[in-house]
Write a protein that holds these residues in place. Structure first.
Motif, PDB file in Angstrom:
ATOM      1  N   LEU A 238     -31.634 -37.790  63.832  1.00 45.81           N
ATOM      2  CA  LEU A 238     -31.927 -37.221  63.348  1.00 45.81           C
ATOM      3  C   LEU A 238     -32.535 -37.948  61.412  1.00 45.81           C
ATOM      4  CD1 LEU A 238     -29.740 -33.634  63.674  1.00 45.81           C
ATOM      5  CD2 LEU A 238     -32.221 -34.048  64.404  1.00 45.81           C
ATOM      6  N   MET A 239     -31.549 -38.556  61.326  1.00 41.70           N
ATOM      7  CA  MET A 239     -31.920 -39.356  60.085  1.00 41.70           C
ATOM      8  C   MET A 239     -33.156 -39.999  59.745  1.00 41.70           C
ATOM      9  SD  MET A 239     -28.128 -40.540  58.739  1.00 41.70           S
ATOM     10  CE  MET A 239     -28.364 -41.420  56.937  1.00 41.70           C
ATOM     11  N   LYS A 240     -33.291 -40.730  61.659  1.00 39.22           N
ATOM     12  CA  LYS A 240     -34.452 -40.953  61.835  1.00 39.22           C
ATOM     13  C   LYS A 240     -35.975 -40.190  61.228  1.00 39.22           C
ATOM     14  CE  LYS A 240     -33.174 -44.769  64.362  1.00 39.22           C
ATOM     15  NZ  LYS A 240     -34.024 -45.673  65.769  1.00 39.22           N
ATOM     16  N   SER A 241     -35.899 -39.138  61.762  1.00 36.14           N
ATOM     17  CA  SER A 241     -36.773 -38.614  61.889  1.00 36.14           C
ATOM     18  C   SER A 241     -37.043 -37.181  61.048  1.00 36.14           C
ATOM     19  CB  SER A 241     -36.071 -37.401  63.622  1.00 36.14           C
ATOM     20  OG  SER A 241     -35.758 -38.467  64.698  1.00 36.14           O
TER      21      SER A 241
END
Lengths: 226, 1013
Positions: free
Chosen positions: A156-159
């Protein structure tokens, strides 16, 4: 069924049961149908991945608009849960299969098991009577993706731009946030999982993005039968 | 080649791991733990580059990101090329291949050097502006040569095999820099429970502790660093990011960090055995508080020939000796104005090499380090400075002279000391770059002889970054600031960590010294470099001030001081000091330029992240996408949607051209039945007792009497009276409407409705919700549409029961549907809405039944032709924000007598919107039926008129009509409605002129009978 439809249309708003019924022999296609054809959704198997993405297709999605006090009473009576007491709140019923999410000061998203939404809408409308409110069925326009696994947070941190740490997104919180180059609704229904509510037309893009972002951790996308 | 400058012991390198690498075509070896720079110095490589403008040989000068000379082109293969890497920041790995970025054809023998030697005096500042101003047309030619000569690296010509990504980070405290202050700050904040991110640009965390001579708690300083890093690494609330440079400090504590994940291992991730891993990652950090612990950069002194290889900043000498076990020469002269730099001489001597002398500009230096040097037998020359370096490929000596810094003159006899290395130190400049990115100007502090960061909301500064240099004080400062930041972030109990014991050192004060006076006047003396990367000399700065450039920002632009990837790390303060001297002002009066992101170069890959190739932009699909693909559709991008453009068939073994396919699809709709996937149309559900009133205010036409079951076309204007969007709105129930918008306008219209509701008419009881994705929409249209529909629906399709502009509810192919009798083709049409999950079932059923009618799928191109034949506009194609409903001939859709005002009404009553000669929508019929006019072509009345011709309008839509067997067009034309039957002319860029007749916008079925059957 067509009787129920016309009866419900008599009021000031037109309600509409979108489902053909089980005996109609109509097979629905989830928003991830094209992703499935493209091999982006695996139905089974796979090694021990660190992230699992499961689509929960065909759920009932209703948008409720109106004043909190008015709606709360009706929702409590018909769904057995209160509206979330705080902005960005998410509440689930005891089974965990029905949820109400704060979206904006006069907007809530209700997600219920497949096929329950039309009856729920009618009951809510009956209970709300002449109050100023709106109920909109949006079930065909969005789908729910469940994320779990130890690297789900990194994924999620990437998204998404929102803070997905325990401090930023504790259990019981739901937000609208930027997801890559689109937007999603991000929910934290329990310790073990996150949920994304994605729009139908962007669903394949979201899955493509997740698969790509999850590659370094190992990720599997599945779709659950209704 | 042996590592002649490598010490047998010491340093933080692993002598058991030998790495081989290639620089400028030559093979060398180094050790694990080396940087490319330390390995080159170990191998005695003096010249690493040629300078930017004068093409002078250059060597390694510094040991960190401030390095101006050792800029290399990295990469063993073409695809892995990376330009402008600082050798001082690049970890050595086995097989590394690099070359100097400047020097054509190579650094040793440089054909450009004659330019430097002969042309030096011909290339004053502003040279390019002055020389290449005219003729402007030649600039492209000049530029090619200048670039080739100037170098500064090149982009790879092959696709990058690596991947990059972004990470969105959030924390309570972001600590930038893991030197003594940063480590102490991070530990204070972390122990208080704050979420901490600690980033550091180097291979190893510890900063100056890694090359310090000092002890902490009786052990080497580096041991304390290791212990703190280990503790931080074990805390769940701490994220350690080594090899990560904070490159941009943006508003609201948004900081971008550039993490290099495999670049220290090989030139590609695959080369490092980490195939598929991310090469570099951009962290987008939103920090509660930022602790800026970026330390300081040592300033070199500005003296003649200070660019000859062998001239280093003093601190770099210590770093190379103590961290890498490399002594970059045999005989050292140190020129300084401060105590701290003495450690370079002590380290040099302890490494077993000769210190010729320490030249100190101060009259009576007597600090602890000075005493230590004297005790070690080092000659200390006071009140003096190195005035000039001798040698060309490498320093051969230092000319030392007594100076008077007040009067800026030399006062004694010149003594030449033989040496091969000159280390200089002019004091320390806090690294204020990041703080300055936010637009806050740094503040000068006389006591520090340097700029400190301006005040930035949410930022705390620790250690050398605001001039706290002594180790013990730095630790205390860091610990306090870290706790302060944590408290500010809401951790009220945060307390400074107990700071370990550090012996206090006595220091004598630093003197203000930047440029060293020379025997000759500054403009005659050998070049004294201020900015080595951009080849800016003290004389250039002086000349700029003489030529009237008094603002430091102008001096910067005129001379290129602090430009480019360098961002003035070594040279800016010296340049400002020189400008101040020449202008007879103080440094704070002159001020500093503003530093910009990025602090050091960031690879494009990291900026792009994963937003590339098939993830470059979202592709939106309808529920019927799979069918379209399987049936050979060509797609058109409409916004982010992929819409079928046309469906080419194979005819006689040949694939149809677009023209053929569109002609076939058009005729199918006009003569049989066609089907369009119209799911992309924007759809907005509108509910509430005031829904009808609201529609009356946002549309130009009337909505008061639209009955349930009826549909109406509406025009929406902006408040300037110009058409913004159009579409149909259906009355579902007394208080319930379904609005459609154009595909591209959907989001904008919803926002527009919300804007007016929330800001102007909050009293109206109405709610808007997007249902675009919920409904799939299929348009069945053509003379046979009713026949086909009757086979699949229970809805009564009788023309009297289900009239044009009615909608009905029923089942289509067993699926509950709303069917609308609206038409965008001019033919009988049924628009079917079903919940999107059932769309494919319905679509396929229609085709199963439609086979006997040759049901023909058509795409957007055919849709355009069909609607244009009927004169139906597309908002955004036939309108451009300057077209009113009246201009479109749609006064019938404007309700001037509505009781409440509506958006655009005021504007539409202005005289300007009532002008007769406004551009009005007309049809154009080319005189030659084979001609399809170009969209955008300009219309003139007199083709013989001299340029500039009087332009009367332009073509907005133009197609070939298979029904008319002719090209036809829609256009906007001044006074067009009064020009029916006139001939107009359309001059083309190739000189030809088309003729066309002005006709009605409706080309087919002017009475509209076909859609009413």
């Amino acid at each position: 069924m067509s009787e129920a439809r016309s009866e419900a249309s008599v009021g000031n708003a037109a309600t509409f049961d979108t489902h053909p019924g089980a005996d109609a022999g109509v097979t629905p296609e989830s928003p991830l149908q094209w992703s499935r054809v493209q091999g982006r959704v695996t139905e089974e198997g796979g090694a021990a991945e660190q992230i699992r993405v499961i689509e929960r297709p065909f759920l009932g999605h209703l948008v409720l608009r109106g004043g909190a006090i008015t709606l709360d009473e009706a929702v409590r009576a018909e769904l057995g849960v209160s509206l979330p007491g705080k902005p960005l709140g998410l509440v689930l019923d005891a089974e965990g299969s029905r949820s109400v999410q704060w979206v904006s000061p006069d907007e809530w998203l209700v997600i219920v098991p497949a096929g329950e939404e039309f009856e729920l809408e009618n009951r809510l409308r009956a209970r709300l009577g002449d109050a100023h409110f709106a109920i909109v069925n949006v079930g065909g326009g969005q789908t729910l993706l469940e994320l779990s696994g130890e690297k789900a947070r990194e994924l999620l941190m990437k998204s998404v731009t929102y803070d997905v740490h325990e401090h930023g997104l504790p259990v019981g919180k739901a937000v609208g946030t930027v997801f890559a180059k689109t937007s999603v609704v991000l929910r934290r229904p329990s310790e073990e999982r996150f949920e994304l509510v994605v729009r139908r037309s962007f669903a394949d893009y979201c899955v493509r993005w997740l698969r790509d972002a999850g590659r370094e951790y190992g990720l599997r996308v599945e779709s659950a039968s209704p | 080649m042996t590592q002649s400058n490598r010490l047998n012991q010491g340093g933080r390198i692993d002598r058991s791991r030998r790495l081989s690498f290639t620089f400028n075509g030559q093979q060398y070896t180094g050790f694990a733990g080396d940087t490319l720079a330390s390995a080159l110095l170990a191998n005695g490589v003096d010249i690493v580059n040629r300078s930017f403008k004068y093409s002078r040989p250059r060597g390694i000068t510094a040991a960190g990101p401030e390095e101006p000379n050792a800029i290399v082109q990295l990469g063993a293969s073409e695809a892995a090329q990376v330009p402008n890497v600082r050798a001082t920041q690049q970890a050595l790995y086995d097989g590394l291949v690099a070359r100097g970025t400047n020097g054509w054809p190579n650094v040793q023998r440089d054909v450009m050097s004659w330019v430097g030697k002969l042309g030096g005096s011909f290339m004053p500042p502003g040279f390019y502006y002055k020389t290449f101003m005219a003729p402007a047309s030649m600039w492209m030619t000049y530029e090619k040569f200048i670039r080739k000569g100037a170098g500064l690296g090149r982009a790879p010509t092959e696709a990058d095999p690596d991947i990059y990504d972004h990470f969105n980070q959030h924390c309570d405290v972001l600590v930038i820099g893991a030197g003594p202050a940063g480590l102490a700050a991070a530990l204070s904040a972390a122990r208080a429970g704050a979420r901490v991110i600690l980033c550091d640009e180097q291979e190893e965390m510890g900063g100056s502790l890694l090359d310090s001579r000092e002890s902490i708690d009786g052990a080497p300083a580096s041991a304390w660093a290791e212990q703190v890093v280990a503790e931080l690494g074990g805390l769940a609330n701490v994220t350690l990011l080594p090899r990560t440079t904070a490159n941009g400090y943006h508003d609201h504590n948004f900081v971008t960090l550039h993490e290099r994940r495999t670049e220290h291992l090989a030139d590609t991730a695959a080369g490092a055995g980490r195939e598929g891993e991310v090469r570099a990652r951009l962290h987008r950090v939103r920090a509660g508080r930022v602790v800026l612990a970026s330390g300081s950069h040592e300033r070199p002194l500005v003296y003649a020939n200070n660019d000859v290889p062998g001239n280093l900043v003093a601190g770099a000498v210590s770093v190379y000796i103590r961290r890498y076990g490399v002594v970059p020469g045999q005989r050292l002269v140190l020129s300084t104005n401060n105590d701290h730099a003495y450690r370079a001489a002590l380290d040099w001597q302890e490494a077993g090499r000769e210190v010729v002398a320490v030249v100190d500009s101060r009259a009576k230096p007597d600090g602890d380090l000075v005493k230590q040097a004297r005790d070690a037998g080092i000659r200390v020359i006071t009140g003096s400075a190195v005035m000039e370096a001798t040698g060309s490929q490498r320093v051969s000596g230092a000319k030392v002279v007594a100076i008077d810094t007040e009067r800026f003159v030399v006062t004694g006899k010149v003594e030449t000391l033989e040496c091969d290395t000159i280390a200089s130190s002019g004091g320390y400049s806090p690294v204020v770059h990041l703080a300055s990115h936010t637009g806050k100007r740094p503040q000068w502090r006389d006591d520090l002889l340097g700029f400190v960061p301006g005040e930035v909301k949410g930022m705390h500064v620790a250690g050398g970054a605001h001039g706290v240099y002594a180790l013990g004080e730095t630790l205390t400062d860091g610990a306090d600031v870290g706790a302060e930041a944590a408290r500010a972030a809401g951790f009220e109990e945060a307390a400074a960590i107990a700071v370990p014991e550090v012996a206090v050192r006595q220091e004598s004060p630093t003197s203000a010294l930047y440029q060293i006076p020379h025997e000759k006047p500054p403009l005659r003396a050998p070049k004294q470099f201020v900015d080595l990367q951009n080849d800016v000399t003290a004389a250039a700065v002086e000349l700029a001030t003489r030529e009237g450039f008094e603002s430091i920002e102008h001096v910067k632009r005129y001379t290129a001081l602090g430009f480019g990837t360098d961002q003035g790390k070594l040279g800016n303060i010296n340049g400002m000091a020189i400008a101040a001297r020449c202008l007879n002002r103080s440094i704070p009066e002159v001020g500093t330029t503003v530093f910009r992101p990025n602090y050091t170069p960031v690879s494009f890959g990291a900026i792009v992240g994963r937003h590339c190739r098939d993830l470059f932009d979202p592709e939106r699909y309808t529920a019927l996408h799979q069918w379209h693909v399987e049936n050979g559709a060509e797609f058109e991008d409409v916004g982010q949607w992929k819409r079928p453009w046309y469906f080419p068939r194979r005819v006689n073994g040949k694939r149809e051209t677009m023209h053929e396919a569109v002609a076939r699809e058009c005729l199918a709709v006009r003569r049989g039945v066609g089907i369009l996937d119209a799911s992309t149309l924007g759809k907005i559900d509108i509910q509430g007792p005031d829904a009808r009133e609201f529609l009356g205010r946002v549309y130009t036409n009337k909505w008061a009497k639209l009955a349930p079951g009826r549909v109406r076309y509406g025009l929406m204007c902006k408040d300037d009276g110009m058409l913004m969007d159009d579409g149909t709105t259906s009355c579902l129930a007394e208080n319930h409407f379904l609005m459609t918008t154009t595909t591209g306008g959907a989001a904008g219209v919803l926002e527009w409705l919300e804007l007016w509701h929330q800001t102007e008419w909050p009293e109206l009881q109405v709610y808007f919700n997007s249902v675009t994705d919920h409904w799939a929409t299929m348009t069945v249209t053509g003379p046979d549409a009713r026949k086909l529909m009757s086979e699949v629906t229970d809805i009564d399709l009788d023309r009297e029961q289900f009239k044009f502009m009615d909608w009905k509810e029923g089942k289509v192919a067993g699926v509950p549907a709303r069917v609308f009798r609206i038409s965008f083709t001019g033919e009988l049409a049924f628009e079917i809405n079903v919940q999107a999950n059932y769309a494919m079932h319905v679509w396929k059923a229609l085709f199963a039944h439609g086979e006997k009618y040759d049901l023909t799928p058509y795409g957007t191109e055919t849709m355009h032709v069909l609607r244009a034949e009927k004169g139906l506009i597309i908002a955004g194609q036939d309108t451009d924000g300057s077209v009113t409903p009246e201009d479109l001939g749609m006064h019938w859709a404007v309700g001037y007598d509505k009781p409440f005002s509506w958006i655009g009404q005021r504007a539409l009553t202005r005289p300007d919107t009532a002008r007769e000669d406004r551009k009005q929508l007309v049809g154009l019929k080319p005189k030659d039926p084979k001609v399809v006019l170009e969209e955008g072509a300009q219309i003139v009345l007199d083709p013989e008129q001299k340029i500039p011709m009087t332009m009367m309008g332009h073509v907005t839509s133009s197609y070939y009509s298979p029904v008319l067997e002719s090209g036809f067009a829609l256009a906007v034309l001044k006074g067009g409605r009064n020009r029916m039957g006139e001939t107009v002319y359309l001059p083309m860029s190739d000189g030809s002129v088309h003729q066309a007749e002005v006709v009605s916008t409706v080309f087919i079925d002017p009475k509209g009978e076909r859609q009413n059957v």
